[in-house]
Design an enzyme around this catalytic site. Structure first.
Site, PDB file in Angstrom:
ATOM      1  N   PHE A  98      -5.528   4.088   6.722  1.00  0.00           N
ATOM      2  CA  PHE A  98      -4.824   5.353   6.925  1.00  0.00           C
ATOM      3  C   PHE A  98      -3.561   5.405   6.065  1.00  0.00           C
ATOM      4  CE2 PHE A  98      -5.176   8.654  10.365  1.00  0.00           C
ATOM      5  CZ  PHE A  98      -4.248   9.540   9.845  1.00  0.00           C
ATOM      6  N   PHE A  99      -2.859   4.294   5.995  1.00  0.00           N
ATOM      7  CA  PHE A  99      -1.667   4.228   5.160  1.00  0.00           C
ATOM      8  C   PHE A  99      -2.018   4.498   3.698  1.00  0.00           C
ATOM      9  CE2 PHE A  99      -0.150   0.765   8.294  1.00  0.00           C
ATOM     10  CZ  PHE A  99       0.262   1.718   9.194  1.00  0.00           C
ATOM     11  N   PHE A 201      -1.331  13.143  12.324  1.00  0.00           N
ATOM     12  CA  PHE A 201      -1.041  11.830  12.901  1.00  0.00           C
ATOM     13  C   PHE A 201      -2.273  11.255  13.605  1.00  0.00           C
ATOM     14  CE2 PHE A 201       0.864   8.683  15.757  1.00  0.00           C
ATOM     15  CZ  PHE A 201       1.747   8.049  14.905  1.00  0.00           C
ATOM     16  N   ARG A 341       8.412  -0.382   4.499  1.00  0.00           N
ATOM     17  CA  ARG A 341       8.032   0.972   4.082  1.00  0.00           C
ATOM     18  C   ARG A 341       9.182   1.956   4.164  1.00  0.00           C
ATOM     19  NH1 ARG A 341       4.042   4.171   2.830  1.00  0.00           N
ATOM     20  NH2 ARG A 341       4.006   6.319   3.570  1.00  0.00           N
TER      21      ARG A 341
END
Length: 378
Positions: A98-99, A201, A341
């Site tokens: 997903f990242f 999300f 991040r």
């Protein structure tokens, strides 16, 4: 100047080396939401590094340099306590994927790679329908997604699989809406953004995964119960909006348009400082909402334990789900202060993280998938 002024947070029994900026601090999380990690976590780190290399989502040197410091496995290992090891590994790989997908979305948006983006979306939709057929797709993001989906589909059965797929189709469509918004320079209103964010999300997909963690597919009347839905929405809204709060400097630097703070600035006329305070207020309210709903869910679980064997299994599953909803708060909170991040002030170029590159990507497709260097998160 740093994006947020970091200072020592007053109470950090689990992670004393981590400092939290006052604008991001949530003392109630630090005091009342103990941090937990699945015992499989150390092995999970190793397996995740291997998976990122094998799926070509990150070249080997980037894996060695950045994977552990991004703390992606820490995040998931705090979400799904009690999950079988193989399930936790699949969820962790989905999270890492997903990242990577989120950063591909960002770079395709920045460079206007509409053809490539549409091709990717088609591949992801098709993967949800037939994951095995996409395992060897030339795009690592499609092949990696197929690998995760196939492993997740083996957990509970066809009805759960269909629900998960339905929820994730909506996630892909919402990301496509964000892509179009960025190409037209459209900042959604606060209300429109909140609804879109609940999709990007992947609120309901992450909630779905609580069920295989509990080894039990919940019946519709439990999943749709107002208390269960309130608790689920509170934990997911908290996670999405706290992510927005922590990523606001990164997203402003990268000309992103999708952030609760950015919508508040654009459409409500708030200053940056006022927007940060308002998002902080909203995430705090999510905690209160969850605590109220949690009591009702536990009461429901007690009612479901009707003395039968099946009633006890269902009651235990509901307790497992709400227990892990609670764990989202501490896991999300500490992740955002440990992961590299969000340390935008340490990057050479504030508009693009050091673990993201456009090498090997072209409008007509992927010229050399072995050179893809994308990894990241929402």
């Amino acid at each position: 100047m740093p994006a947020y002024s970091y200072g020592t947070s007053p109470t950090q029994p689990q992670t004393p080396a981590v400092s939290v900026p006052p604008a991001l601090a949530l003392p109630v999380i630090e005091a009342d939401f103990p941090r937990r990690l699945h015992p499989y976590w150390p092995k999970l780190q190793e397996k995740s590094r291997t998976w990122l290399r094998e799926m070509r989502l990150m070249p080997p040197d980037k894996v060695e340099r950045y994977a552990d410091s991004l703390c992606y496995t820490d995040l998931v290992a705090g979400y799904y306590i009690g999950a079988p090891d193989e399930l936790l590994s699949a969820i962790a790989d989905l999270s890492s994927w997903f990242f990577a997908w989120d950063d591909r979305h960002d770079r395709d948006s920045v460079h206007g790679r509409a053809v490539q983006w549409r091709r990717l979306c088609r591949g992801l939709h098709e993967t949800l329908r037939a994951p095995r057929q996409q395992l060897h797709h030339r795009d690592p993001l499609v092949a990696g997604f197929a690998d995760c989906v196939l492993r997740l589909y083996s957990q509970l059965g066809p009805s759960w699989n269909a629900r998960f797929a339905r929820h994730f189709h909506s996630v892909i469509e919402a990301y496509d809406q964000e892509f179009r918004n960025r190409r037209t320079g459209t900042v959604p209103t606060v209300e429109a953004y909140i609804e879109l964010r609940r999709l990007t999300f992947a609120h309901w997909a992450w909630i779905d995964l609580l069920e295989p963690t509990a080894r039990y597919e919940l019946p519709r009347e439990v999943r749709k119960h107002p208390a269960y839905r309130r608790a689920a929405l509170a934990t997911q809204d908290f996670s999405a909006w706290y992510n927005d709060l922590c990523s606001l400097p990164k997203e402003l630097a990268g000309d992103e348009l999708h952030n609760l703070g950015i919508s508040l600035i654009q459409h409500e006329g708030l200053s940056l400082e006022e927007a940060v305070a308002e998002v902080h207020h909203r995430v705090t309210r999510c905690i209160s909402d969850f605590l109220a709903a949690e009591k009702d869910v536990l009461r429901l679980a007690g009612q479901l334990a009707d003395g039968s064997v099946q009633g006890k299994k269902l009651s235990d599953a509901v307790k497992s789900c709400v227990f892990n909803m609670r764990n989202w708060f501490s896991s999300v909170y500490w992740f955002h202060h440990e992961s590299g991040r969000y340390r935008v002030d340490s990057w050479d170029d504030r508009s693009i993280p050091p673990y993201v590159s456009d090498v090997g990507i072209s409008e007509t497709g992927i010229s050399d998938v072995a050179e893809i260097e994308l990894v990241g998160e929402e």
